[in-house]
Design a protein around this motif. Structure first.
Motif, PDB file in Angstrom:
ATOM      1  N   ASN A 293       0.964  -1.107   0.297  1.00 25.51           N
ATOM      2  CA  ASN A 293      -0.179   0.084  -0.048  1.00 25.51           C
ATOM      3  C   ASN A 293       0.928   1.175  -0.055  1.00 25.51           C
ATOM      4  N   ILE A 294       0.811   2.045  -1.052  1.00 26.79           N
ATOM      5  CA  ILE A 294       1.977   2.993  -1.291  1.00 26.79           C
ATOM      6  C   ILE A 294       1.007   4.442  -1.453  1.00 26.79           C
ATOM      7  N   ALA A 295       1.436   5.320  -0.855  1.00 23.36           N
ATOM      8  CA  ALA A 295       0.937   6.724  -0.956  1.00 23.36           C
ATOM      9  C   ALA A 295       1.917   7.670  -1.843  1.00 23.36           C
ATOM     10  N   VAL A 296       1.439   8.513  -2.534  1.00 24.29           N
ATOM     11  CA  VAL A 296       2.175   9.115  -3.395  1.00 24.29           C
ATOM     12  C   VAL A 296       1.956  10.675  -3.158  1.00 24.29           C
ATOM     13  N   ILE A 297       2.917  11.246  -3.097  1.00 25.30           N
ATOM     14  CA  ILE A 297       3.186  12.929  -3.080  1.00 25.30           C
ATOM     15  C   ILE A 297       4.065  13.408  -4.082  1.00 25.30           C
ATOM     16  N   GLY A 298       3.407  14.148  -4.803  1.00 24.68           N
ATOM     17  CA  GLY A 298       4.466  14.666  -5.808  1.00 24.68           C
ATOM     18  C   GLY A 298       3.790  15.992  -6.833  1.00 24.68           C
ATOM     19  N   SER A 299       4.598  16.207  -7.544  1.00 24.45           N
ATOM     20  CA  SER A 299       4.278  17.157  -8.662  1.00 24.45           C
ATOM     21  C   SER A 299       3.706  16.496  -9.921  1.00 24.45           C
ATOM     22  N   LEU A 300       2.331  15.839  -9.409  1.00 25.44           N
ATOM     23  CA  LEU A 300       1.825  14.818 -10.370  1.00 25.44           C
ATOM     24  C   LEU A 300       0.967  15.496 -11.649  1.00 25.44           C
ATOM     25  N   GLU A 301       0.755  16.786 -11.545  1.00 24.56           N
ATOM     26  CA  GLU A 301       0.536  17.630 -12.667  1.00 24.56           C
ATOM     27  C   GLU A 301       1.651  17.835 -13.805  1.00 24.56           C
ATOM     28  N   VAL A 302       2.844  17.539 -13.362  1.00 26.38           N
ATOM     29  CA  VAL A 302       3.792  17.255 -14.465  1.00 26.38           C
ATOM     30  C   VAL A 302       3.855  16.143 -15.245  1.00 26.38           C
ATOM     31  N   SER A 303       3.959  16.103 -16.447  1.00 27.94           N
ATOM     32  CA  SER A 303       3.520  14.849 -17.352  1.00 27.94           C
ATOM     33  C   SER A 303       4.577  13.842 -16.848  1.00 27.94           C
ATOM     34  N   PHE A 304       5.991  14.124 -16.917  1.00 25.82           N
ATOM     35  CA  PHE A 304       6.894  13.171 -16.725  1.00 25.82           C
ATOM     36  C   PHE A 304       6.767  12.479 -15.149  1.00 25.82           C
ATOM     37  N   TYR A 305       6.460  13.174 -14.244  1.00 27.53           N
ATOM     38  CA  TYR A 305       6.212  12.578 -13.137  1.00 27.53           C
ATOM     39  C   TYR A 305       4.923  11.534 -13.201  1.00 27.53           C
ATOM     40  N   GLY A 306       4.065  12.011 -13.797  1.00 32.14           N
ATOM     41  CA  GLY A 306       2.870  11.193 -14.230  1.00 32.14           C
ATOM     42  C   GLY A 306       2.977   9.940 -14.884  1.00 32.14           C
ATOM     43  N   GLN A 307       4.127  10.080 -15.845  1.00 37.79           N
ATOM     44  CA  GLN A 307       4.543   8.759 -16.545  1.00 37.79           C
ATOM     45  C   GLN A 307       5.265   7.840 -15.652  1.00 37.79           C
TER      46      GLN A 307
ATOM     47  N   LEU B 283       5.005   7.695 -12.511  1.00 35.51           N
ATOM     48  CA  LEU B 283       3.951   6.921 -11.534  1.00 35.51           C
ATOM     49  C   LEU B 283       3.201   6.009 -12.235  1.00 35.51           C
ATOM     50  N   GLU B 284       2.867   6.159 -13.595  1.00 37.87           N
ATOM     51  CA  GLU B 284       1.818   5.326 -14.318  1.00 37.87           C
ATOM     52  C   GLU B 284       2.521   4.205 -14.388  1.00 37.87           C
ATOM     53  N   ALA B 285       3.780   3.989 -14.799  1.00 41.46           N
ATOM     54  CA  ALA B 285       4.588   2.737 -15.198  1.00 41.46           C
ATOM     55  C   ALA B 285       4.943   2.081 -13.555  1.00 41.46           C
ATOM     56  N   PHE B 286       5.292   2.857 -12.682  1.00 38.83           N
ATOM     57  CA  PHE B 286       5.490   2.418 -11.443  1.00 38.83           C
ATOM     58  C   PHE B 286       4.327   1.585 -10.695  1.00 38.83           C
ATOM     59  N   GLU B 287       3.049   2.312 -11.026  1.00 39.12           N
ATOM     60  CA  GLU B 287       1.739   1.717 -10.529  1.00 39.12           C
ATOM     61  C   GLU B 287       1.411   0.404 -11.251  1.00 39.12           C
ATOM     62  N   ARG B 288       1.905   0.320 -12.585  1.00 38.61           N
ATOM     63  CA  ARG B 288       1.525  -0.919 -13.387  1.00 38.61           C
ATOM     64  C   ARG B 288       2.487  -2.216 -12.797  1.00 38.61           C
ATOM     65  N   GLU B 289       3.575  -1.838 -12.475  1.00 42.04           N
ATOM     66  CA  GLU B 289       4.231  -3.085 -11.944  1.00 42.04           C
ATOM     67  C   GLU B 289       3.974  -3.447 -10.679  1.00 42.04           C
ATOM     68  N   LEU B 290       3.586  -2.207  -9.658  1.00 41.44           N
ATOM     69  CA  LEU B 290       3.220  -2.753  -8.389  1.00 41.44           C
ATOM     70  C   LEU B 290       1.865  -3.536  -8.307  1.00 41.44           C
ATOM     71  N   VAL B 291       1.197  -3.123  -9.045  1.00 44.47           N
ATOM     72  CA  VAL B 291      -0.239  -3.934  -9.183  1.00 44.47           C
ATOM     73  C   VAL B 291      -0.010  -5.178  -9.599  1.00 44.47           C
ATOM     74  N   LYS B 292       0.932  -5.382 -10.672  1.00 43.20           N
ATOM     75  CA  LYS B 292       1.047  -6.827 -10.872  1.00 43.20           C
ATOM     76  C   LYS B 292       1.669  -7.687  -9.934  1.00 43.20           C
ATOM     77  N   ALA B 293       2.280  -7.038  -8.625  1.00 42.14           N
ATOM     78  CA  ALA B 293       2.808  -7.655  -7.718  1.00 42.14           C
ATOM     79  C   ALA B 293       1.882  -7.798  -6.708  1.00 42.14           C
ATOM     80  N   GLY B 294       0.548  -7.195  -6.893  1.00 40.12           N
ATOM     81  CA  GLY B 294      -0.534  -7.410  -5.870  1.00 40.12           C
ATOM     82  C   GLY B 294      -0.529  -6.170  -5.003  1.00 40.12           C
ATOM     83  N   GLY B 295       0.151  -5.112  -5.312  1.00 32.40           N
ATOM     84  CA  GLY B 295       0.283  -3.916  -4.502  1.00 32.40           C
ATOM     85  C   GLY B 295      -0.707  -2.801  -5.192  1.00 32.40           C
ATOM     86  N   LYS B 296      -0.888  -1.726  -4.288  1.00 33.96           N
ATOM     87  CA  LYS B 296      -1.956  -0.685  -4.941  1.00 33.96           C
ATOM     88  C   LYS B 296      -1.417   0.730  -4.419  1.00 33.96           C
ATOM     89  N   ILE B 297      -1.894   1.793  -5.045  1.00 34.55           N
ATOM     90  CA  ILE B 297      -1.457   3.046  -4.760  1.00 34.55           C
ATOM     91  C   ILE B 297      -2.907   3.558  -3.990  1.00 34.55           C
TER      92      ILE B 297
END
Length: 408
Positions: free
Chosen positions: A173-187, A189-203
């Motif tokens: 269970n991961i909590a995220v704090i960041g400049s998420l309106e900046v596209s490359f940070y969003g990208q 996070l998107e890739a990070f979350e995809r791999e985390l979910v594969k392992a049974g985790g979530k944001i």
């Protein structure tokens, strides 16, 4: 007779300058203008100013060794730099000045994604080559612009590797704090979350902060109530450092991961070493001496001596750009034809002078998209400094194919 000789020398010198040549001990040397566009002031300067310094240091080193010799000519490098203040309009204006007024065919630097993307939108129409450094927005190279190259890997190339790493360490269970309106940070996070979910985790939370925010306690208080396994911080050095510091001040003891880059000196301007202890940074390997070869040690020593402070970890992206250009000009037989130099860059092996640890794609430094890839690493703050812990496995061929698919 003396008067006549003086007049001949003055006329010859004037003619040489008119032909864009340098009157020196090497009368046939030509001037090669390198235009640097970067954030030299403001929040982006933690990345941009070290990049500009790195370009100047590489240029000085090359000039001291006799310049660039290609096609019977010798080129002495002149660096002209402008401050884009991490602003897209300023970047467009400064690049127009570099091309139209200063005669620069070769543009380097580019630390921040917004201004870099603005320049990338028109650079294919120019008789110029654009070499991008720290800017991590995926779309910069996703368009396959023939005269644009980037030395830093896109953010999501690193984000996927980071997600696997955090999941393997048991966080679910991961909590995220960041400049998420900046596209490359969003990208990232998107890739990070995809791999985390594969392992049974979530944001479990996504809280944002702006570039100039310094009080992160409202976001951290919300996150603390959710009792996450870990905190992921995405942002520029200074606001990220405030998150790390204030998390400790609020008694939050969960592991803290980040995607920030930045030197020890930059973080210690905001947080104490004790407050930083244990923080992870999951990013490109960049300037981590223990993970690199002897070039890195030399670079750090020379930069520190020249500028009076240690170089930022991302600064060699720009230093390496100069040597990419040097090698390509030599291969092209001269600097006059920017298209020939761009074609040479596409075929270029990793220069022996490179500081960063690049992962070749099919034997070349840059893939078909004009994208280079450095290794990704897991770093942890231990007793006052970043310590390289492990390389994060990354597949350049698979990512290159994915990137190519975005604009086919």
């Amino acid at each position: 007779m003396k008067r006549f000789n003086r007049r001949v020398v003055m006329v010859a010198a004037s003619a040489a300058m008119g032909l864009g040549m340098v009157w020196s001990a090497h009368a046939a040397d030509k001037v090669l203008v390198l235009g640097v566009n970067d954030a030299l002031t403001g929040p982006g300067a933690v990345y941009g100013l070290p990049q500009a310094n790195a370009v100047k240091m590489a240029a000085d080193d090359i000039n001291a060794k006799g310049g660039i010799k290609a096609g019977g000519d010798t080129y002495r490098i002149k660096v002209v730099d402008y401050d884009d203040k991490a602003n897209p309009t300023e970047a467009t204006n400064s690049v127009r000045k570099l091309i139209d007024r200063d005669g620069a065919k070769y543009l380097l630097g580019f630390c921040c994604s917004g201004p870099t993307s603005a320049v990338a939108s028109f650079i294919d129409k120019e008789d110029a080559v654009m070499l991008v450094g720290n800017a991590a927005e995926r779309a910069i190279t996703a368009k396959g612009i023939p005269n644009l190259f980037r030395t830093r890997p896109p953010a999501d190339f690193t984000g996927a590797a980071a997600g696997v790493f955090v999941a393997k360490r048991g966080a679910r269970n991961i909590a995220v704090i960041g400049s998420l309106e900046v596209s490359f940070y969003g990208q990232y996070l998107e890739a990070f979350e995809r791999e985390l979910v594969k392992a049974g985790g979530k944001i479990v939370a996504k809280e944002t902060f702006a570039l100039k925010d310094r009080d992160m306690t409202p976001q951290l208080t919300k996150v603390r109530a959710l009792n996450p396994d870990a905190l992921l911080v995405l942002g520029y050095v200074e606001p990220a450092a405030f998150v790390y510091r204030q998390a400790i001040e609020l008694g939050m003891k969960m592991p803290r991961y980040g995607f920030t880059s930045g030197s020890e000196e930059q973080f210690l301007r905001v947080a104490s070493s004790e407050q930083m202890e244990g923080v992870w940074d999951l990013r490109p390997t960049e300037l981590t001496v223990e993970a690199l070869d002897a070039n890195a040690k030399t670079y750090v020593a020379n930069y520190t001596k020249k500028y009076g402070s240690a170089p930022a970890p991302s600064s060699p992206y720009a230093y390496d750009q100069v040597y990419v250009l040097k090698n390509a000009i030599e291969a092209a037989g001269g600097a006059g034809d920017a298209k020939k130099v761009a074609a040479a860059i596409r075929k270029l092996a990793i220069p022996k002078e490179a500081v960063m640890k690049y992962l070749p794609t099919n034997g070349t430094m840059f893939d078909v998209n004009g994208q280079a890839y450095t290794s990704n690493g897991a770093f942890q703050w231990q007793k006052g400094k970043w310590v390289y812990v492990a390389e994060l496995p990354s597949d350049t061929v698979a990512y290159s194919t994915f990137l190519r698919s975005l604009y086919k």
